[in-house]
Design an enzyme around this catalytic site. Structure first.
Site, mmCIF file in Angstrom:
data_model
loop_
_atom_site.group_PDB
_atom_site.id
_atom_site.type_symbol
_atom_site.label_atom_id
_atom_site.label_comp_id
_atom_site.label_asym_id
_atom_site.label_seq_id
_atom_site.Cartn_x
_atom_site.Cartn_y
_atom_site.Cartn_z
ATOM 1 N N SER A 79 34.246 13.446 53.467
ATOM 2 C CA SER A 79 34.990 13.982 54.601
ATOM 3 C C SER A 79 34.238 15.168 55.179
ATOM 4 O O SER A 79 33.524 15.873 54.467
ATOM 5 C CB SER A 79 36.405 14.413 54.174
ATOM 6 O OG SER A 79 37.168 14.808 55.287
ATOM 7 N N ASP A 80 34.393 15.349 56.485
ATOM 8 C CA ASP A 80 33.768 16.493 57.133
ATOM 9 C C ASP A 80 34.612 16.893 58.335
ATOM 10 O O ASP A 80 35.282 16.049 58.935
ATOM 11 C CB ASP A 80 32.343 16.174 57.590
ATOM 12 C CG ASP A 80 31.575 17.437 57.943
ATOM 13 O OD1 ASP A 80 31.098 18.106 57.008
ATOM 14 O OD2 ASP A 80 31.471 17.766 59.135
ATOM 15 N N GLN A 81 34.577 18.174 58.654
ATOM 16 C CA GLN A 81 35.357 18.664 59.796
ATOM 17 C C GLN A 81 34.469 19.485 60.712
ATOM 18 O O GLN A 81 33.713 20.344 60.259
ATOM 19 C CB GLN A 81 36.531 19.525 59.320
ATOM 20 C CG GLN A 81 37.449 19.974 60.449
ATOM 21 C CD GLN A 81 38.610 20.803 59.923
ATOM 22 O OE1 GLN A 81 38.460 21.995 59.680
ATOM 23 N NE2 GLN A 81 39.748 20.171 59.735
ATOM 24 N N ALA B 218 36.720 13.882 59.932
ATOM 25 C CA ALA B 218 36.241 12.532 59.678
ATOM 26 C C ALA B 218 36.408 12.184 58.202
ATOM 27 O O ALA B 218 36.315 13.049 57.330
ATOM 28 C CB ALA B 218 34.780 12.402 60.078
#
Length: 198
Positions: free
Chosen positions: A73-75, A110
């Site tokens: 996950s990434d933001q 994401a």
């Protein structure tokens, strides 16, 4: 006690926030730190960056754990098309908050669930409108919260909520860093039982 019915699960992350969020689902998981270069590519949009990094994090761990499902996950925070990253210190955090006050910022969170050749990647956007607050208020917030490891410098799960005028999202946990509504659906599709029976 019956045997574990869920497949092996790994969170590809160094984030304490994502670890805490995933723990809410009460299913066993490991945490492995992914080795990923997070430098944006030329002409890459904030959405493309978030999706690429979520996938890259999952892939970096999945290659060494072929029998496990891996969560990446990434933001990335987007202000008028520009990426707002983790500030790292007080001065940069203050500059971020000054830039965002009175503005609408989209946080792209994401998510990638991967096992071998199987993968699903998606994005959960959250639109946040920041209040128009004085520098004194922003400085007091930063000294109290020290949110220097958070994209956009505003911890919505803490005192940072006081900086916000509104939040619009399909998933309240997306802004904190891991969209659990979306993730729960992906995990169930992959054969996980939630809540699990241990």
């Amino acid at each position: 006690m019956s045997k574990l019915i869920n497949p092996p699960l790994i969170l590809a992350s160094t984030s304490a926030y994502r670890r805490e969020l995933l723990g809410r689902l009460r299913i066993p998981f490991e945490v492995v730190s992914p080795k990923v270069d997070e430098t944006p590519l030329t002409a890459e949009s904030t959405l493309e960056l978030a999706l690429r990094l979520a996938t890259a994090k999952a892939a970096a761990v999945a290659k060494d754990h072929p029998n496990a499902w891996v969560i990446g996950s990434d933001q990335v925070a987007d202000l008028c098309g520009a990426a707002i990253g983790k500030p790292g210190n007080f001065e940069r955090a203050l500059a971020q908050l000054q830039l965002m006050r009175g503005q609408a910022v989209t946080f792209h969170t994401a998510l990638c669930l991967m096992k071998g050749e199987q993968q699903t990647t998606l994005n959960v956007p959250t639109e946040v409108t920041f209040r128009k607050l004085s520098d004194d208020v922003l400085e007091s917030y930063l000294l109290a919260e020290e949110p220097y490891d958070c994209a956009g410098s505003a911890k919505s799960e803490g005192l940072g909520i006081s900086l916000l005028e509104s939040i619009q999202s399909d998933d309240p946990t997306a802004l904190i860093g891991l969209p659990l509504i979306a993730l729960t659906g992906l995990l169930r599709d992959a054969g996980f039982v939630i809540p699990s029976k241990n």
